[in-house]
Design an enzyme around this catalytic site. Structure first.
Site, mmCIF file in Angstrom:
data_model
loop_
_atom_site.group_PDB
_atom_site.id
_atom_site.type_symbol
_atom_site.label_atom_id
_atom_site.label_comp_id
_atom_site.label_asym_id
_atom_site.label_seq_id
_atom_site.Cartn_x
_atom_site.Cartn_y
_atom_site.Cartn_z
ATOM 1 N N ASP A 477 5.870 23.336 -25.018
ATOM 2 C CA ASP A 477 7.019 23.372 -24.176
ATOM 3 C C ASP A 477 8.083 23.688 -24.940
ATOM 4 O O ASP A 477 7.997 23.915 -26.358
ATOM 5 C CB ASP A 477 7.034 21.746 -23.964
ATOM 6 C CG ASP A 477 7.652 21.297 -22.708
ATOM 7 O OD1 ASP A 477 8.473 22.282 -22.188
ATOM 8 O OD2 ASP A 477 7.860 20.139 -22.374
ATOM 9 N N ASP A 547 8.488 21.835 -13.130
ATOM 10 C CA ASP A 547 8.458 20.480 -13.324
ATOM 11 C C ASP A 547 8.521 19.760 -11.637
ATOM 12 O O ASP A 547 8.125 18.548 -11.757
ATOM 13 C CB ASP A 547 9.652 19.683 -14.094
ATOM 14 C CG ASP A 547 9.423 19.763 -15.365
ATOM 15 O OD1 ASP A 547 8.231 19.873 -15.913
ATOM 16 O OD2 ASP A 547 10.407 19.463 -16.019
HETATM 17 C C1 DGJ Z 1 9.178 19.063 -19.856
HETATM 18 C C2 DGJ Z 1 7.877 19.480 -19.108
HETATM 19 O O1 DGJ Z 1 8.122 20.662 -18.092
HETATM 20 C C3 DGJ Z 1 7.159 18.291 -18.619
HETATM 21 O O2 DGJ Z 1 6.060 18.799 -17.885
HETATM 22 C C4 DGJ Z 1 6.924 17.247 -19.679
HETATM 23 O O3 DGJ Z 1 5.971 17.989 -20.595
HETATM 24 C C5 DGJ Z 1 8.281 17.153 -20.304
HETATM 25 N N1 DGJ Z 1 8.949 18.372 -20.695
HETATM 26 C C6 DGJ Z 1 7.719 16.289 -21.606
HETATM 27 O O4 DGJ Z 1 9.143 15.761 -22.124
#
Ligand code: DGJ
Length: 728
Positions: A477, A547
């Protein structure tokens, strides 16, 4: 031979599958663009070039009035000569002047294609690809620039980049080094870009181009949520299935620029590459600089044909992972199910029940390390949070494996929390500018990946964790963009190199870790799809698309993403309702059908579901397994766009055209609805297809008449159907 040099015309003719690209050496000095378009097997080049005398405002370089660089169609336009349009490059000399005179020196045609040093790029075998190198030299300062053109003979693909080498004795500074320049002789184009924001990534934006400059760019230190490093120019009448389309996709994950300038003679100039904004690169004697690659795809049959070409070339010739052509596992990720609030037992229980439903990979998201119970600490402390996982990772992974599931783990390796052991020990390891505020975003700073010591330290921590247990999957990430960009180790004349050096550092770490752990499937992520670009796909063959898991919004995000990226890369999860990003209550079927049209998985706490719901999920998981090869590696035909209204549809067709899966969606019910008929594409008209319930319909009819939307699609909100087709 895909590339031929025609001595008579001093021209290079590049032949891709259905496209021809021609450039020539003009006056023994300049590289002129001649043609890019539908295939011409035997071009008569003398009939393709034309000059016209112009007024003195277009100065000519040879002082004889014969022609002007300001009107010549250039391949890699310079700054400082008589071409006063937007340049592709600009170099500053030691004496402060910024004029260079790169002229033609030599060429070479070789089989195959070199990988770009330190950068992600396409690869291709000697029987697939030929590469043309054109060397330009500025004799005054001994600067050499090599333009490369790799032509894929079985695809409509030409990959370009430029390589700067300082062969002189004094320092140079590159102020601008874009990867391509190309001039079209008209501006009758629309431009397509993929624009959006967090939770709304890659919406399709189409605009007519006009005189002046229109551009998209990123100044965020990452390719970003708001623009993707891709544009297409296309006929005004082009659509999914007809018309000429020129795609330009930059294999890069940092600041970029794609700019389209229409000039006074209606010429359209496209330049694309690393964003010159806050960029310069010092080139000491003997040093070189390589620009990222632009993958140009030509289509004579609309946007869909272009997309399918990108899908194939990115799957087969970009992704380095061994998983590139392997069916991807059905993941269950705990993020939206638990956020930071989980225990070892909770994760085990989710994994156990998910396994009983047929899911294959338990991915433990953020919160398993340091003292991380919220987003305000511990990034950089990549060791197990004993409060949450008292028995350590190894024991957790072994338990999860005993359920028949594999295990994946979340990292955010480019970041550091001020409240972390790493930051306390090394406060200068983040990007920062002395005596300036260090702005936080999500309570975190960005590690300075231009530094070798930082890269080494992070690599060691990642290696230790990945070696400590049987980890099969990593979600990488990256959750903020750059501010106060500067590096503690770079000399002052190199501070503007920081953002690009950061990206090169990230690539180096990604390359090393993916080489060290080739059996690990890597998923990239950046607050969802904030770095969904070909640069990252080279290392990590799938990407958390957004997300936003709301089915309705995902229709748009996944449609836009599919313009360039293959469905095996587009991870798509079913999540709870009300949706955590939109508050919407889409139906279970709808959410499943939307997620199933990509790389399918779940993002919820399955232990909260009742027996009926679990039975349903189990059936869906089994169904997806039976068709995932077709979805992840089939040819995609987008039939109706979610950007055009309430109804959308798409179909994946196997290479031999014997199997297909059709997805139909209606977001909101329409009172007293008109009937709906959908014409299918990509099928073989001569085959007879069995459709779902043993109905047989000819391919010819499916293509020309189509099918009537089933009744369930015509009543109520959030309606969808998935229909399988099999040739008899
Ligand atoms: C952002 C990501 O897009 C989410 O899926 C998740 O992993 C969060 N970060 C966790 O902090």
């Amino acid at each position: 031979m895909s590339i031929v040099y025609m001595e008579k015309d001093k021209s290079f003719v590049l032949q891709a599958k259905e496209a021809t690209y021609i450039l020539r050496i003009r006056k023994d000095k300049y590289i002129e663009h001649v043609y890019y378009g539908n295939k011409i097997e035997k071009p008569v080049i003398s009939q393709m070039v034309k000059d016209k005398g112009r007024a003195s405002f277009n100065a000519n370089p040879d002082d004889d009035g014969s022609f002007s660089l300001d009107t010549m169609r250039a391949e890699y336009p310079a700054y400082g000569n008589t071409d006063l349009r937007v340049p592709a490059y600009q170099v500053q000399l030691d004496n402060g002047t910024r004029i260079t005179d790169l002229t033609y020196d030599s060429y070479e045609i070789v089989k195959g294609k070199d990988k770009l040093k330190g950068l992600p790029s396409l690869t291709g075998s000697e029987d697939q690809v030929e590469t043309l190198y054109i060397t330009l030299v500025d004799k005054l300062i001994n600067l050499k620039v090599v333009l490369s053109y790799s032509v894929f003979k079985n695809e409509n693909v030409i990959a370009r980049s430029a390589h700067f080498i300082n062969q002189g004795n004094s320092n140079l500074s590159i102020l601008r080094a874009l990867s391509i320049g190309i001039d079209f002789d008209h501006y009758d184009f629309d431009m397509l870009s993929l624009s959006g924001s967090w939770a709304r990534e890659r919406h399709v934006v189409r605009r007519g181009i006009v005189h002046g400059t229109q551009s998209i760019e990123s100044r965020r230190g990452a390719s970003g949520h708001s623009e993707n490093p891709f544009i297409a120019l296309m006929d005004k009448g082009a659509d999914e299935n007809v018309g000429e389309v020129y795609g330009f996709s930059l294999v890069y994950s940092g600041n970029f620029l794609a700019s389209v300038e229409v000039d006074q003679y209606d010429t359209t100039r496209v330049v694309m590459g690393v964003n010159p904004f806050d960029f310069s690169w010092k080139l000491e004697p003997g040093e070189d600089f390589i620009t990222p690659e632009v993958v140009m795809v030509y289509s004579n049959a609309g946007i869909g044909h272009m997309s399918r070409t990108y899908h194939r070339i990115y799957r087969n010739n970009l992704m380095k992972s061994k998983f590139k052509n392997m069916e991807r596992p059905i993941v269950i990720n705990n993020w939206e199910g638990t956020y930071f609030d989980f225990t070892e037992d909770k994760i085990k229980e989710i994994a156990k029940q998910a396994s009983e439903l047929g899911m294959e990979m338990m991915v433990l998201d953020d919160g398993w390390f340091g003292k991380r119970d919220s987003d305000n600490c511990s990034l950089g402390d990549w060791y197990v949070h004993k409060g949450k996982l008292p028995n350590g990772l190894h024991s957790l992974v072994e338990t999860i494996k005993s359920y028949g599931m594999k295990f994946g783990l979340w990292f955010e390796p480019e970041m550091v929390s001020p409240d972390s052991d790493l930051y306390r020990a090394h406060p200068d390891w983040c990007l920062h500018v002395p005596n300036r505020h260090r702005s936080l975003a999500r309570n975190q700073l960005i590690l300075d990946y231009s530094r070798e010591d930082v890269r080494e330290a992070i690599l060691k921590m990642l290696t230790d964790i990945l070696s400590s247990a049987d980890i099969s999957y990593v979600k990488w990430d990256m959750n903020r963009n750059m501010s106060e960009v500067g590096s503690a180790l770079l000399e002052k004349s190199r501070q503007q190199e920081t953002a690009h050096r950061y990206m090169l550092g990230v690539y180096e770490v990604m390359d090393t870790i993916t080489d060290r752990f080739p059996h690990v499937l890597f998923e990239s992520c950046s607050g969802g799809g904030g770095r969904f670009d070909p640069g990252i796909l080279y290392y990590m063959p799938q990407n958390w698309t957004s997300d936003d898991t709301d089915g309705v919004e995902r229709l748009k995000i996944q449609h836009g993403t599919s313009i360039v990226y293959p469905s095996c890369a587009i991870t798509a999860h079913v999540s709870d309702v009300p949706n955590h990003q939109t508050g919407r209550n889409a139906s279970m079927d709808f959410r499943h059908h939307v997620a199933m049209s990509g790389n399918f998985g779940y993002e919820l706490d399955v232990t909260k579901y009742n027996d009926d719901e679990k039975k349903y999920i189990k059936e869906q998981v089994a169904l997806y397994k039976s068709i995932r090869k077709l979805i992840q590696f089939g040819d995609l035909y987008r039939l109706e766009s979610p950007f055009d209204g309430n109804d959308s549809s798409l179909i994946y067709v196997s290479e031999d055209k014997r199997e297909a899966v059709l997805f139909l969606y209606r977001v909101l019910g329409i009172p007293n609805t008109p009937l709906r008929r959908i014409k299918l594409m990509g099928l073989d008209p001569s085959y007879n297809y069995e459709i779902g319930d043993e109905t047989i319909i000819s391919g010819e009819q499916l293509i020309n008449y189509g099918i009537n939307a089933p009744d369930e699609l015509l009543w109520g909100d959030y309606k969808s159907s998935m229909i399988l087709l099999r040739a008899q």
